[in-house]
Design a protein around this motif. Structure first.
Motif, PDB file in Angstrom:
ATOM      1  N   THR A 153       0.823  -1.214   0.000  1.00  0.00           N
ATOM      2  CA  THR A 153       0.000   0.000   0.000  1.00  0.00           C
ATOM      3  C   THR A 153       0.856   1.263   0.000  1.00  0.00           C
ATOM      4  OG1 THR A 153      -1.798  -1.139   1.156  1.00  0.00           O
ATOM      5  CG2 THR A 153      -1.804   1.258   1.238  1.00  0.00           C
ATOM      6  N   ASP A 197      -4.502  -1.240   6.042  1.00  0.00           N
ATOM      7  CA  ASP A 197      -4.810  -0.077   5.216  1.00  0.00           C
ATOM      8  C   ASP A 197      -5.188   1.129   6.075  1.00  0.00           C
ATOM      9  OD1 ASP A 197      -4.267  -1.231   2.766  1.00  0.00           O
ATOM     10  OD2 ASP A 197      -6.320  -1.892   2.425  1.00  0.00           O
ATOM     11  N   ALA A 244     -10.508   2.064   6.653  1.00  0.00           N
ATOM     12  CA  ALA A 244     -10.352   1.540   5.293  1.00  0.00           C
ATOM     13  C   ALA A 244     -11.682   1.163   4.660  1.00  0.00           C
ATOM     14  CB  ALA A 244      -9.415   0.331   5.308  1.00  0.00           C
TER      15      ALA A 244
END
Length: 218
Positions: free
Chosen positions: A105, A191, A207
């Motif tokens: 990410t 995330d 997220a």
């Protein structure tokens, strides 16, 4: 009975006992929280900082070689599934899965087991798991307090947050679906942590709607 016939008879008994023993012990299945390998997103640029994820702490009742299945959402009973086990310690499984998602990410290198070069910007991440529930019939629940702390990062601020992630599971394949749900929960947690680093420690953004932030503090 002759000696040869007696030996053959005893050998047959031994073979039968061995086969019976094998039949009574189901094979052990090993599971991992790491998702299947994926290519890095093409639109994620490399950053000038690195990340360092500390060993993840998990509650002792969940940190067992066997998968621990909770019997109903309102039932405190935990059942160890001796034929369904983690491929590594639960803390290692969660840590490896978090690292996999964070590096993809953020586009950052993980230096957990290496010493970063002097003056290289590093975001240090700590995750303390309070609940790791796999409820029969779902959902999978992951509660954690986590912290991101900048080292040599200009304009970076430390941030500590609490979060709850709940992901529904398919009831057809209880264990396999719950493991998959926990895989998704770890990805969503990673995330959310990544969003805090991307904001320089200013804020965290859930997220998805399956992530609930319990509050953050500088």
């Amino acid at each position: 009975m002759s000696a040869m016939r007696r030996i053959s008879f005893l050998s047959l008994l031994a073979l039968s006992a061995a086969l019976a023993g094998c039949g009574s012990s189901p094979p052990v299945r090993f599971y991992t929280l790491q998702p299947a390998p994926q290519a890095a997103p093409a639109n994620v640029p490399r950053v000038d900082y690195q990340i360092e994820l500390a060993p993840v702490t998990v509650p002792q009742q969940a940190d067992q070689p066997q998968i621990m299945l909770r019997e109903g959402q309102n039932n405190g009973a935990l059942t160890p599934l001796y034929s369904d086990r983690w491929s590594a310690s639960l803390g290692n499984e969660i840590g490896s899965a978090l690292t996999d998602t964070l590096t993809r990410t953020l586009g950052a290198l993980n230096v957990q087991t290496l010493s970063p070069a002097k003056d290289i910007p590093v975001w240090r991440i700590q995750v303390d798991v309070q609940r790791f529930d796999m409820v029969e019939g779902g959902p999978a629940r992951l509660d954690a307090t986590w912290r991101v702390r900048p080292i040599n990062v200009k304009n970076g601020r430390a941030l500590i947050c609490g979060s709850v992630v709940q992901v529904p599971a398919d009831q057809i394949n209880v264990v396999g679906s719950l493991v998959h749900a926990q895989q998704q929960a770890v990805v969503l947690l990673a995330d959310t942590i990544a969003s805090a680093i991307q904001s320089g420690g200013a804020r965290a953004t859930p997220a998805s709607g399956q992530v609930q932030l319990l509050g953050c503090a500088q």
